[in-house]
Design a protein around this motif. Structure first.
Motif: not given
Length: 744
Positions: A269-270, A400-408, A648-655, A657-665
């Motif tokens: 995931a990610g 999509s950054q911060g949606t984990n916190r938003f759901m909690v 950085a690393a490319v996520g499943l959704d094309g984001r 990730f830098v230091d486990d934070v996903g960026y849209d571009t």
């Protein structure tokens, strides 16, 4: 704690039994990683003993055992805290050696090895007392079968297991080595001495009062760590009250299933990958604690939860089991290709295509016992609101950054509300949020995003297919309306097909005057990838049909087609299909999207909606992942040398990730990587990042994809991109040299 350096003869000669607790993971060593290197080391050691140094040794590592209470006159028992893989392998190795010696008539040498693998009969109070090591319950049948088999071992008759495979590997290797011996008995004795006396291992023996769990965690913090689920299991059963038999019953009833293949499968995931059991426990614990934390802290947080709240573990385990069963039911149902699903399974499938596991804690929380009085119709309504929120945000590409916190935070809010108001509160919470991380896109934003957008290039293929599936099921009456007799469309297997072919110039010649040809062609190119030009096919079209004339396509679909979306098109436009009709269909499908995923009446999203200009041929990272040109998890390296290889690393959704934070571009990720400000140039993420393995920049991969579609001749867009990239490259050089000068 009593550490000492010993050899296998000293470890195993005295009557004793080392018991691997049932809560430890099963035997996982393999030929490539452990058996073969171990045997090659032993073979080299035997050669050194024979020719160079009769005192040579080879170090194997360490093991930790803790003394178990015993009565006078009974055999000493030890609990294996760490090193069970090593101890079990040594027993398999010694038994293989014993079997080979017996098979070759070397009875005296075999008798020297036998006390190292079998306890004397006088100490047997139960059948398993025969064995020096008694593995975890999942391995016992296989271990007992191969270790008690008569020599020579018939491997076709023993219980199939990894342990049997290890036994056969060592037996074959020992046999081949002995076959090459000039003097069999001398070589066999040399091998017995090497294995039993010259392998060194550090033995750490703990008293019954020492903290075995703390030592276990410390040892497993190094090397290849256990999963969080493994550590939690160990912690629970180390602290579970009751006799050994009672603890085993608790394990078999409530935890053993979590070690089945479905649960230990690695799930990504990610940018991160963990066993499915660890993902589940992470979601479950956040639902319990009503706090957000990264999965890397799962074990620490679980220990804190148990320490702070002191739940009765005998009661907690069945609660985990119930939640796990429900979790599996939902996910497995969502993976079914055909047939109707429950509403939560449908929700799980659709939201799962968005790579949005962030909603799992809420689903778990809704199914916990305290929420059992929430009516099913309200739970269904909550799923509808959430599905609309997720899908609409995916369509407009909200951050999509911060949606984990938003759901909690949403769960925390709901936990304070009366249960008969939960559905209303979910709608209100989502609709009232006006921040980029939590807002619910309104009808205007969704419709304007889809209008004229190159949907085929803009969205991951799985997401686009899911949207078309949902539109098709809406026509068929699923999942919430009166269903038709034909059933829902197959999920996850259809192909997204262009009605007007991508290579229309070669196959759909247009009759345009020279004056209007350029304008008309540009208009057609703009509509080519729109939603209105796309449909689903359940049987992939061959190239002749796919690129054929409209009349050929209509004829094909009239005979072989079960998709209502396609039937609507061929019935409304039986003789012609062009950009005007595509634009009209895009508008119509966008209206259907708003019906499938409605927002509250009169809802307004952000007061100032983000403007996302779209090029007609936009190719983003999500498309390159969807097409398989870049794999999820691909490591990217920053090109400017001043950043010292920031990755950085490319996520499943094309984001990205830098230091486990996903960026849209890629550019946003570049800015994050440059947080120190070392690089002073303009950041164009496509040139900023290169793929670590191939050395290609993202810009190069994107242009290769464009070239494969014959889009090099698109004029200004490609030309401007080249010019822009050259400018950025120059800025990179200037910035790097400037910074180097500053450093000097």
């Amino acid at each position: 704690m009593k550490p000492e350096k010993v050899n296998p003869r000293e470890v195993f000669y005295q009557p004793s039994r080392m018991v691997v607790p049932l809560f430890q993971r099963p035997y996982v060593w393999s030929k490539e990683r452990q058996w073969q290197p171990l045997w090659e080391d032993i073979a080299r050691l035997a050669d050194v003993l024979a020719t160079k140094n009769p005192a040579a040794t080879h170090f194997l590592g360490a093991f930790v055992v803790q003394q178990l209470p015993s009565t006078l006159g009974t055999m000493q028992e030890w609990s294996v805290i760490d090193g069970q893989q090593r101890l079990t392998t040594l027993q398999i190795l010694l038994d293989s050696l014993h079997s080979q010696l017996e098979s070759r008539g070397l009875a005296m040498l075999a008798a020297q090895v036998e006390p190292l693998i079998v306890n004397p009969a006088a100490f047997h109070k139960k059948p398993e007392d025969r064995y020096k090591v008694w593995p975890t319950n999942l391995d016992r049948a296989g271990f007992k079968s191969v270790m008690s088999a008569p020599a020579p071992v018939d491997y076709s008759s023993v219980v199939p297991s990894r342990l049997a495979e290890a036994h056969q590997y060592f037996s074959d290797s020992i046999g081949a080595w002995l076959d090459k011996a000039d003097e069999l008995e001398i070589s066999a004795k040399l091998l017995v001495d090497a294995v039993s006396g010259q392998l060194e291992i550090v033995s750490i023996r703990l008293d019954a009062t020492e903290d075995a769990q703390a030592i276990f965690e410390t040892l497993n913090a190094r090397g290849e760590p256990l999963s969080a689920a493994d550590l939690i299991k160990n912690f629970i059963f180390q602290n579970h009250a009751g006799t050994e038999a009672e603890v085993e019953v608790a394990y078999l009833s409530n935890w053993a299933e979590l070690e089945s293949p479905w649960w230990v499968t690695q799930v990504t995931a990610g940018r991160t990958s963990h066993p499915r059991a660890s993902w589940f426990l992470w979601h479950w614990l956040r639902a319990r604690r009503l706090e957000d934390f990264p999965i890397r802290e799962l074990f620490t947080q679980f220990k804190g939860y148990v320490t702070d709240r002191r739940p009765d573990l005998s009661s907690l385990l069945p609660e985990i089991k119930t939640a796990a069963d429900r979790y599996r039911f939902v996910i497995e149902g969502a993976q079914a290709v055909n047939g109707p699903l429950t509403r939560v399974q449908w929700f799980s499938y659709r939201v799962g295509t968005l790579d949005s596991e962030v909603v799992r804690p809420l689903l778990i929380w809704l199914d916990e016992e305290p929420q059992s009085d929430v009516p099913e119709k309200d739970k269904t309504q909550i799923l509808k609101y959430l599905e609309s929120w997720f899908v609409r945000r995916a369509i407009v590409k909200a951050p999509s950054q911060g949606t984990n916190r938003f759901m909690v935070d949403l769960i925390v809010h709901l936990s304070r509300q009366p249960h008969d108001r939960l559905a209303i509160e979910v709608q209100s919470y989502l609709a009232s949020n006006k921040t980029p991380v939590g807002y619910w896109p309104d009808d205007t934003e969704v419709a304007s995003t889809l209008k004229g957008a190159p949907a085929y290039n803009k969205y991951l293929r799985a997401r686009l297919r899911m949207i078309l599936e949902a539109l098709e099921d809406y026509r068929r009456g699923y999942p919430d309306w009166n269903a038709l007799g034909m059933g829902p469309i197959a999920r996850g297997v259809g192909t997204v097909e262009h009605l007007l072919p991508q290579k229309w110039r070669a196959n759909w010649p247009a009759i345009w005057s020279p004056d209007e040809a350029e304008t008309k062609a540009a208009s057609r190119d703009r509509t080519l990838h729109e939603l209105g030009n796309l449909t689903l096919v359940t049987q992939k079209l061959n190239s002749k049909v796919s690129n054929g004339s409209w009349s050929k396509k209509v004829e094909h679909f009239q005979h072989i087609n079960d998709v209502l979306l396609t039937n609507d098109v061929i019935q409304s436009a039986p003789t012609n299909w062009d950009e005007t009709l595509i634009t009209a269909r895009t508008t119509m499908l966008a209206a259907s999207v708003l019906k499938v995923w409605p927002a509250p009446a009169g809802h307004i999203g952000l007061a100032t909606q983000p403007v996302q200009p779209e090029a007609s041929g936009e190719v983003d990272l999500a498309l390159l992942v969807s097409e398989g040109l870049i794999q999820p998890g691909t490591v990217l390296v920053a090109r400017p040398a001043v950043l010292n290889g920031a990755t950085a690393a490319v996520g499943l959704d094309g984001r990205v990730f830098v230091d486990d934070v996903g960026y849209d571009t890629p550019s946003a990720a570049g800015v994050a990587a440059n947080s120190t400000g070392l690089y002073r140039g303009v950041i164009n993420g496509w040139r900023f990042w290169k793929i670590q393995e191939s050395g290609k920049s993202l810009w190069e991969v994107r242009n290769e994809y464009r070239a494969s579609l014959g889009e090099d001749d698109r004029g200004n867009e490609v030309g401007e991109d080249v010019q822009d990239s050259e400018q950025i490259e120059a800025e990179l050089v200037v910035a790097e040299s400037t910074n180097e000068a500053d450093d000097e």
